[in-house]
Motif scaffolding. Structure first.
Motif, short mmCIF file in Angstrom:
data_model
loop_
_atom_site.label_atom_id
_atom_site.label_comp_id
_atom_site.label_asym_id
_atom_site.label_seq_id
_atom_site.Cartn_x
_atom_site.Cartn_y
_atom_site.Cartn_z
N ALA A 129 40.69 53.43 -2.22
CA ALA A 129 40.43 52.29 -1.46
C ALA A 129 41.39 52.33 -0.20
O ALA A 129 41.00 52.02 0.84
CB ALA A 129 40.47 51.04 -2.21
N ASN A 130 42.77 52.42 -0.51
CA ASN A 130 43.60 52.53 0.48
C ASN A 130 43.41 53.60 1.51
O ASN A 130 43.27 53.29 2.94
CB ASN A 130 45.08 52.73 -0.17
CG ASN A 130 45.44 51.54 -1.29
OD1 ASN A 130 46.30 51.86 -2.29
ND2 ASN A 130 45.15 50.30 -0.96
N LEU A 131 43.01 54.76 1.09
CA LEU A 131 42.75 55.67 2.08
C LEU A 131 41.52 55.45 2.73
O LEU A 131 41.51 55.83 3.93
CB LEU A 131 42.88 57.38 1.15
CG LEU A 131 42.35 58.44 2.00
CD1 LEU A 131 43.77 58.57 2.81
CD2 LEU A 131 42.33 59.65 0.80
N ALA A 132 40.62 55.05 2.27
CA ALA A 132 39.34 54.92 3.02
C ALA A 132 39.48 54.11 4.08
O ALA A 132 38.89 54.18 5.20
CB ALA A 132 38.24 54.54 1.98
N HIS A 133 40.32 52.91 3.88
CA HIS A 133 40.45 51.96 5.06
C HIS A 133 41.45 52.66 5.98
O HIS A 133 41.18 52.40 7.40
CB HIS A 133 41.27 50.87 4.59
CG HIS A 133 40.86 49.84 3.93
ND1 HIS A 133 40.33 49.89 2.53
CD2 HIS A 133 40.26 48.73 4.31
CE1 HIS A 133 39.55 48.78 2.22
NE2 HIS A 133 39.58 47.73 3.38
N THR A 134 42.04 53.62 5.99
CA THR A 134 42.91 54.49 7.06
C THR A 134 41.94 55.37 7.94
O THR A 134 42.24 55.46 9.16
CB THR A 134 44.02 55.38 6.42
OG1 THR A 134 43.39 56.53 5.65
CG2 THR A 134 44.79 54.47 5.44
N PHE A 135 40.70 55.47 7.47
CA PHE A 135 40.11 56.53 8.42
C PHE A 135 38.55 56.05 8.47
O PHE A 135 37.89 56.77 9.28
CB PHE A 135 39.96 58.02 7.73
CG PHE A 135 39.29 58.18 6.47
CD1 PHE A 135 37.89 58.05 6.14
CD2 PHE A 135 39.99 58.45 5.29
CE1 PHE A 135 37.24 58.13 5.12
CE2 PHE A 135 39.57 58.59 3.88
CZ PHE A 135 37.97 58.71 3.93
N ALA A 136 38.30 54.75 8.05
CA ALA A 136 36.95 54.40 8.30
C ALA A 136 36.70 54.26 9.93
O ALA A 136 35.43 54.58 10.16
CB ALA A 136 36.94 53.08 7.79
N ALA A 137 37.43 53.86 10.67
CA ALA A 137 37.04 53.87 11.96
C ALA A 137 37.68 55.15 12.79
O ALA A 137 37.78 54.57 13.96
CB ALA A 137 37.49 52.29 12.57
#
Length: 611
Positions: A45-53
């Motif tokens: 979840a942490n990681l996904a937030h970093t590259f979502a945009a």
């Protein structure tokens, strides 16, 4: 060239007095370096937030195999100095990709302009905005997904705030990226004359506005040598810029090339590579002494007697005004840039600029050459200047001769044998005075005090024709605890007019005058401040005050027994803590340290030595 023994001795004393705090700071960044999680080691979840945009960079960020640069920016498009920064993230991202990395805007920090808030309630937020910027920088980097930092900022409190904040992540490399000056407008001396005429009621608002608009007319940093441009000098002489980048004009192809190269260089500095260069090791005792020497050799902003102290403490190092004063006696003045001369920073740059200056100081043994910089080990590479050859960025040696000795001189022919910054002591406390632009005949006076509780009161007295003789204008309750320590630039025109009429005039204040300190002697940053029990609160109209910049004395000539019994004046009322956001800064005012400790809201133990 062997290091000057005075510089070597002072550096050693700073190192010894800072030992506990510096060791604690270095232990902190070592722990951070070892504990920092790799992006792929954090939760999904942490990681996904970093590259979502992240668009085209999604895959690289997801895999986590490439360095990721965090951009902390002070961009806004209202302030001329910071408007050019809007284009930088795209350049940085493209350069990072070309170097096998990614870059993301980690966060923004506020950037306010003292030139806009002068004489307004918002000016009382200015100094504390530095600490807000430091905290905002820490918030941006707290996501803990970056391998290096690019700090984009220019003006007064912004660069010190960025550096203080980034030092809390000192295990990361950090490259500071300047914006560059605007084109030169009308001569600064001409602008100053119009301001003086307006203060005397001899110039209309339309004439004054026309002069100001002709001076500040395009994107880029204001071209006088105030705090903003002193920031750029400091970042270069401390090894935090790419060599020669401080005063390259905004909007030029060379400025864009340097910005892109800053990203390329940041990639090369990350942990795991042979050139790993953490910020916390770049900013050490030697770099801070180099910063002080650069400030003195150029007649830079007095604001840095606050900011450099606060920066040092953020790195676990203790410096004070005695250090500035001691160095000033051994550092010659090699530059005259307005307000210490008639030229602006564009002319300084054209005359040889930072490369010439750094070479002269290195060859004189006044700078530590054996420092770590973002350009690599050693400061000697900072004697070079950047240029574009067939579209490629290259460095060449700076000229060995000044292009204009009215602006920039060799160590063999300095403008003055000392740096022109003095510590004043006496029964009114400790204060700073910059005499680089003060004529020798104005550096000492004994005159009656005229006491004001703010610059507005002094201006009103001047307009009413009440100031008609020699005087020492005491403007008190202007310290960090009282009202955030505003700059008092609006006092310069009326006091200069009085001086022009033949009166002996000086200013004594616990407030600030900044890089605009000019030809009127001004004892500033008086500590302790009036609100904190400082002696300024005891002064009354008519008390004789001696200001002697040559001997380093600031004294009130009152019988000691009478002085001991005299009560302090109460602070003025009038809602000075409310309006324009001042309500939000009560905590800062309550916890501010004295000026000599950096006037910071982070407390007196902000140096790594706290438990």
């Amino acid at each position: 060239m062997a290091l000057n023994p005075h510089v070597a001795d002072l550096t050693d004393r700073i190192r010894q007095r800072s030992r506990v705090g510096r060791e604690a700071y270095l232990a902190q960044i070592r722990e951070a370096a070892s504990a920092t999680p790799h992006r792929c080691d954090v939760s999904c979840a942490n990681l996904a937030h970093t590259f979502a945009a992240a668009g085209a960079d999604q895959a690289a960020l997801r895999e986590g195999r490439q360095p990721n640069l965090g951009i902390v920016t002070a961009y806004n498009d209202m302030l001329s100095a910071h408007q050019p920064l809007g284009a930088y993230p795209a350049w940085i991202k493209a350069a990072a990709r070309a170097a096998g990395a990614t870059a993301q805007v980690a966060g923004g920090v506020p950037a306010m302009c003292d030139g806009i808030t002068q004489g307004q309630p918002g000016m009382e937020l200015s100094l504390f905005s530095r600490d807000v910027i430091a905290m905002a920088t820490a918030v941006a980097l707290s996501h803990n997904v970056f391998d290096a930092v690019l700090c984009l900022g220019v003006c007064d409190k912004i660069v010190p705030g960025l550096l203080i904040g980034a030092l809390q992540f000192g295990h990361l490399p950090a490259v500071f990226v300047p914006g560059g000056p605007m084109p030169s407008g009308i001569p600064n001396e001409e602008k100053a004359k119009v301001r003086q005429r307006a203060a005397a009621g001899q110039a209309s608002r339309e004439e004054l506005l026309a002069a100001e608009a002709a001076s500040y007319s395009a994107p880029g940093t204001c071209t006088f040598y105030g705090t903003a441009n002193s920031n750029q000098m400091l970042m270069e002489v401390m090894g935090l810029h790419l060599p020669g980048s401080a005063f390259v004009p905004t909007g030029s192809p060379l400025r864009e090339a340097l910005t892109r190269q800053a990203a390329t260089r940041a990639v090369a500095l990350v942990a795991g590579g042979p050139d790993y260069t953490p910020l916390g090791l770049v900013v050490d005792e030697r770099a801070l002494v180099n910063g002080m020497v650069g400030l003195l050799a150029t007649g830079g902003s007095t604001n840095h007697t606050l900011h450099l102290v606060a920066i040092a403490r953020a790195a676990g190092i203790r410096i004070d005004w005695s250090d500035f004063d001691e160095l000033s006696a051994h550092v010659p003045l090699l530059a005259r840039v307005y307000p210490n001369g008639s030229a602006d920073v564009n002319a300084f740059h054209a005359a040889g600029g930072m490369g010439f200056l750094i070479r002269e100081l290195l060859d004189l043994g006044l700078l530590h050459e054996d420092v770590l910089t973002v350009a690599g080990p050693g400061l000697r590479s900072y004697t070079q200047a950047p240029e574009l050859r067939a579209g490629e960025l290259r460095w060449r040696e700076s000229p060995v001769l000044s292009g204009d000795e009215g602006i920039l001189r060799s160590a063999a022919r300095p403008f003055a044998p000392d740096g022109g910054l003095r510590l004043l002591t006496g029964n009114l406390g400790r204060s700073i005075i910059k005499v680089a632009a003060v004529k020798p005949e104005h550096r000492r006076l004994v005159a009656p005090a005229r006491v004001f509780e703010g610059q507005e009161a002094l201006q009103a007295a001047y307009r009413a024709g009440e100031l008609t003789g020699d005087l020492v204008a005491v403007v008190r309750f202007q310290g960090p605890r009282a009202n955030g320590m505003p700059e008092l630039h609006q006092l310069t025109p009326p006091l200069a007019n009085l001086q022009d009429h033949g009166f002996k005039v000086a200013l004594v204040t616990d407030g600030r005058m900044s890089g605009a300190s000019g030809r009127v002697p001004a004892a500033i940053h008086v500590s302790p401040e009036a609100l904190a029990g400082g002696p300024l609160a005891k002064i009354r109209d008519g008390d004789l005050i001696e200001l002697d910049a040559e001997r380093g004395r600031l004294e009130v000539k009152v019988d000691p027994a009478e002085w001991a019994l005299r009560p302090a004046a109460p602070p003025p009322g009038g809602g000075r803590t409310h309006g324009s956001g001042r309500e939000l800064f009560g905590l800062f005012r309550a916890h501010a340290t004295e000026a000599e400790a950096g006037a910071t809201a982070f407390g007196p133990d902000f140096d790594g030595s706290r438990p």
